[in-house]
Design a protein around this motif. Structure first.
Motif, PDB file in Angstrom:
ATOM      1  N   LEU A  72      -7.104   6.679 -12.817  1.00  0.00           N
ATOM      2  CA  LEU A  72      -6.628   7.729 -11.906  1.00  0.00           C
ATOM      3  C   LEU A  72      -7.390   9.036 -12.162  1.00  0.00           C
ATOM      4  O   LEU A  72      -7.849   9.702 -11.228  1.00  0.00           O
ATOM      5  CB  LEU A  72      -5.127   7.946 -12.091  1.00  0.00           C
ATOM      6  N   ARG A 111      -6.223   5.645  -4.000  1.00  0.00           N
ATOM      7  CA  ARG A 111      -5.591   4.333  -4.253  1.00  0.00           C
ATOM      8  C   ARG A 111      -6.629   3.230  -4.264  1.00  0.00           C
ATOM      9  O   ARG A 111      -6.652   2.392  -5.178  1.00  0.00           O
ATOM     10  CB  ARG A 111      -4.524   4.043  -3.198  1.00  0.00           C
ATOM     11  N   GLN A 112      -7.504   3.266  -3.265  1.00  0.00           N
ATOM     12  CA  GLN A 112      -8.518   2.212  -3.203  1.00  0.00           C
ATOM     13  C   GLN A 112      -9.451   2.282  -4.413  1.00  0.00           C
ATOM     14  O   GLN A 112      -9.807   1.259  -4.999  1.00  0.00           O
ATOM     15  CB  GLN A 112      -9.316   2.336  -1.905  1.00  0.00           C
ATOM     16  N   ARG A 165      -5.599  10.556  -0.459  1.00  0.00           N
ATOM     17  CA  ARG A 165      -4.646   9.702  -1.180  1.00  0.00           C
ATOM     18  C   ARG A 165      -5.032   8.235  -1.037  1.00  0.00           C
ATOM     19  O   ARG A 165      -5.023   7.470  -2.001  1.00  0.00           O
ATOM     20  CB  ARG A 165      -3.227   9.896  -0.631  1.00  0.00           C
ATOM     21  N   ARG A 166      -5.389   7.871   0.190  1.00  0.00           N
ATOM     22  CA  ARG A 166      -5.800   6.472   0.410  1.00  0.00           C
ATOM     23  C   ARG A 166      -7.045   6.162  -0.398  1.00  0.00           C
ATOM     24  O   ARG A 166      -7.167   5.101  -1.025  1.00  0.00           O
ATOM     25  CB  ARG A 166      -6.074   6.235   1.900  1.00  0.00           C
ATOM     26  N   LEU A 209       1.410   6.746  -6.590  1.00  0.00           N
ATOM     27  CA  LEU A 209       0.281   7.621  -6.903  1.00  0.00           C
ATOM     28  C   LEU A 209       0.612   9.082  -6.616  1.00  0.00           C
ATOM     29  O   LEU A 209       0.198   9.973  -7.360  1.00  0.00           O
ATOM     30  CB  LEU A 209      -0.955   7.202  -6.102  1.00  0.00           C
ATOM     31  N   PHE A 240       0.537  -0.495 -11.430  1.00  0.00           N
ATOM     32  CA  PHE A 240       1.260   0.444 -10.568  1.00  0.00           C
ATOM     33  C   PHE A 240       2.734   0.479 -10.945  1.00  0.00           C
ATOM     34  O   PHE A 240       3.343   1.544 -11.030  1.00  0.00           O
ATOM     35  CB  PHE A 240       1.094   0.046  -9.096  1.00  0.00           C
ATOM     36  N   GLU A 253      -7.640   0.948  -7.425  1.00  0.00           N
ATOM     37  CA  GLU A 253      -7.554  -0.525  -7.382  1.00  0.00           C
ATOM     38  C   GLU A 253      -8.895  -1.155  -7.752  1.00  0.00           C
ATOM     39  O   GLU A 253      -8.960  -2.124  -8.524  1.00  0.00           O
ATOM     40  CB  GLU A 253      -7.116  -0.970  -5.983  1.00  0.00           C
ATOM     41  N   ARG A 282       2.370   1.797  -3.328  1.00  0.00           N
ATOM     42  CA  ARG A 282       1.372   2.304  -4.271  1.00  0.00           C
ATOM     43  C   ARG A 282       1.034   3.762  -3.980  1.00  0.00           C
ATOM     44  O   ARG A 282       0.837   4.550  -4.904  1.00  0.00           O
ATOM     45  CB  ARG A 282       0.110   1.438  -4.208  1.00  0.00           C
ATOM     46  N   ASP A 283       0.955   4.094  -2.705  1.00  0.00           N
ATOM     47  CA  ASP A 283       0.694   5.491  -2.349  1.00  0.00           C
ATOM     48  C   ASP A 283       1.793   6.397  -2.899  1.00  0.00           C
ATOM     49  O   ASP A 283       1.531   7.476  -3.417  1.00  0.00           O
ATOM     50  CB  ASP A 283       0.614   5.657  -0.824  1.00  0.00           C
ATOM     51  N   SER A 337       0.830  -1.206   0.000  1.00  0.00           N
ATOM     52  CA  SER A 337       0.000   0.000   0.000  1.00  0.00           C
ATOM     53  C   SER A 337       0.859   1.249   0.000  1.00  0.00           C
ATOM     54  O   SER A 337       0.576   2.209  -0.718  1.00  0.00           O
ATOM     55  CB  SER A 337      -0.911   0.008   1.225  1.00  0.00           C
TER      56      SER A 337
END
Lengths: 349, 302
Positions: B187, B238-239, B234-235, A9, B260, B242, A5-6, A2
């Motif tokens: 994204l 990402r989720q 940000r979390r 991103l 990724f 995904e 990936r963060d 995670s």
């Protein structure tokens, strides 16, 4: 996974959020933006403006330019209150940072406690490129006053125990740095160099704990705590060769090679504030601060940005050379790099 | 405007210092309230509260400068011009914004005339902000629009020196372009799906590289709140990414990982703009498709 990936991103977002700026009838004008900044918009207006700006690259660019053009001295009431309420637990960390980094101000520590910090010498700043020298008519932003001797004396008894503890901790930290530096030297030949960093000269390790004299530590600690909160307003980052030093001034990072008589702007700052720093060699400096920002130079002038993997404020930084450094974040965690900030790993406290 | 109110505000603004005609000042106040209240009817109390919230001294100074009062102009030059140039230099250290500030300075003086009257930009100052904030905002606006017109804006932000992602260390996967395109699309869609405040924070932080304190001032939040919300967003992104990769593109966990990884591998070496444009188009199509579906659903009788 995670976290990786963060991180990916985060880098992608920097690119993804920058689009083509197109002017639309809904775009905010300068007067509205100014009213927004000064908190004069009603809730409904603010909501409308926010909704537009959140999707408009042109207006976002305007916000960004406005922010760059606004002096850093303005702070939110909220952030000031933040400093007040978390100061009590930040103090030991800042004291630790001060104890560990005292070696860098030893040449001037007596003066630091008694004289107010000098305002930036605007006329002496030689900026790289054009239009950096300020007009003579401009008045520099007044620097905050250094803590008075009376404040320092009152703080001394309370600080002594803490200083001893921090000195012991600094010893441990320096030992770790020595070990890490030794390990790094062995592995140095196999590591690829960052373009802006050449191989650093072997630097003497800072004599942090041994160099701290209690009779001068309290005022210096108070000064450093204050400077940490105020974007390095007071303290210079002095290298083992006192002629070479850095400071964070109004426009950015400045360097002096004549003991602080003249300063040259070497890096314009337009990002998170820098609050702590260290210089283990004449041309090597590490600067760190808010949101995990870390900068390093090994030629004295070219800084590379080598942030922590997460955007957390940094309370202190120590380094043995341009490759090896340890930072302590405001929540007490410690991170170490042995490759000039390319990678950071958490180490036990 | 009532004479009593006008007099009270005139005195509060110390407008007599510039020998400002009362009607000039009251006209400025009325223009200000018209813009701020957008023509909606307001009670006397609301109006008083609004007028009292204004930066009246700055407004009086701006009015006096606009009509060419010499002392007022001298005061402005002495007190505000250095800050204008400092701000311009901070916006663009290469001198581009300094040019903008100099041009603005001329327009503030009012080089153009209409019907024999000098037209000064000061007439657009309404006192809702301080004069200093308004001037910085004007410089920022003009600088951005000048770059926008010359189509240089897109190349500007990359001067930030953000650390590039690491170079690829493994063999290139032939499916990589597909992964990159999918990644960009999801994204962009994930960003588009955010609440405006979340998107604003994100844009300010990542695209404009504003500090937490600057963002906090803008949004009226605590710095710690901004930091926490950024992490949360940000979390969430990402989720969302995904989930979209799995649901919309039917990628396996391994393929999601590849997506990724491809983003990381490409960032340092490939033309990001190309990938971004592809991603944006795909995202826009997706958003359009979803809004079409939503519209068609809303048309259906319940």
């Amino acid at each position: 996974v995670s976290k990786d990936r963060d991180r990916i991103l985060e880098e992608a977002l920097k690119h993804e959020l920058r689009g083509e700026a197109v002017l639309t009838p809904q775009c905010v004008d300068a007067e509205t933006l100014a009213a927004w900044q000064d908190g004069a918009l009603e809730a409904a207006q603010m909501s409308t403006v926010e909704a537009h700006v959140s999707s408009c690259t042109r207006c976002q660019a305007m916000l960004g330019a406005f922010a760059r053009g606004t002096p850093d001295t303005q702070s939110t009431a909220g952030s000031q209150s933040t400093v007040r309420w978390w100061r009590w637990w930040l103090a030991p960390i800042a004291a630790g940072a001060a104890a560990v980094t005292l070696w860098m101000v030893v040449p001037e520590q007596q003066e630091l406690a008694t004289r107010p910090p000098q305002p930036p010498a605007a006329a002496a700043i030689e900026a790289p490129g054009a239009a950096q020298t300020k007009p003579a008519s401009e008045t520099p932003v007044p620097a905050p006053a250094a803590p008075s001797a009376r404040d320092a004396n009152t703080a001394r008894p309370a600080n002594q125990e803490r200083q001893r503890a921090e000195a012991r901790r600094a010893d441990r930290e320096q030992q770790e740095l020595k070990d890490a530096a030794a390990a790094t030297q062995q592995a140095a030949s196999s590591l690829p160099e960052r373009p802006s960093l050449s191989a650093p000269p072997a630097a003497p390790l800072p004599q942090a704990a041994a160099g701290v004299r209690e009779e001068v530590a309290a005022p210096a600690i108070a000064a450093l705590q204050k400077s940490a909160r105020q974007n390095f307003a007071a303290a210079d980052i002095v290298s083992p060769n006192p002629a070479s030093r850095w400071r964070v001034a109004e426009l950015g990072v400045e360097r002096s090679e004549d003991g602080g008589r003249t300063w040259t702007l070497v890096l314009l700052l337009d990002g998170p504030a820098l609050t702590v720093g260290t210089s283990p060699a004449r041309t090597v400096a590490w600067l760190a601060g808010r949101s995990g920002v870390v900068l390093v130079t090994n030629d004295g002038a070219t800084f590379a940005r080598v942030d922590l993997p997460e955007a957390i404020d940094i309370a202190s930084i120590t380094a043995s050379d341009a490759r090896t450094a340890i930072v302590v974040t405001v929540d007490g965690r410690r991170f170490q790099t042995n490759d000039s900030g390319r990678t950071w790993r958490r180490i036990p406290a | 405007m009532e004479a009593r109110r006008a007099e009270r505000l005139y005195n509060k603004a110390d407008a007599g210092r510039w020998k400002l005609p009362v009607e000039v000042f009251t006209n400025a106040l009325e223009r200000s309230s018209e813009k701020a209240l957008a023509g909606r009817a307001s009670t006397d109390t609301e109006l008083d509260r609004y007028y009292d919230s204004l930066h009246l001294q700055d407004l009086a100074l701006a009015c006096a400068c606009a009509i060419g009062h010499e002392e007022a102009w001298d005061h402005f030059v002495r007190e505000f011009r250095p800050a204008m140039y400092r701000s311009a230099d901070a916006i663009d250290p290469t001198g581009g914004a300094r040019d903008v500030a100099q041009a603005l300075y001329a327009e503030l003086f009012g080089l153009r005339e209409r019907d024999g009257i000098r037209q000064s930009v000061f007439r657009y100052f309404h006192g809702r902000s301080s004069l200093a904030t308004w001037l910085r905002s004007l410089i920022a606006q003009r600088w951005v629009d000048r770059h926008r017109e010359t189509k240089h804006l897109s190349s500007l932000p990359d001067e930030s020196g953000a650390a590039p992602l690491r170079a690829p260390t493994r063999a290139i996967d032939p499916d990589r372009p597909r992964y990159v395109a999918a990644m960009r699309a999801v994204l962009a869609a994930a960003i588009a799906a955010l609440a405006p405040r979340d998107r604003l924070r994100l844009a300010c932080y990542y695209a404009q590289e504003m500090t937490l304190a600057q963002i906090a001032k803008l949004t009226g939040e605590h710095e710690a709140t901004v930091s926490r919300q950024l992490a949360k967003t940000r979390r969430a992104i990402r989720q969302d990414v995904e989930q979209r990769l799995a649901a919309d593109h039917h990628f396996s966990a391994a393929q999601v990982e590849e997506c990724f990884a491809s983003l990381m591998d490409d960032a340092g070496n490939l033309d990001l703009g190309e990938w971004l444009d592809a991603g944006r188009s795909a995202a826009a199509q997706e958003v359009r498709k979803k809004s079409d579906v939503a519209r068609s659903m809303s048309r259906e009788p319940s």
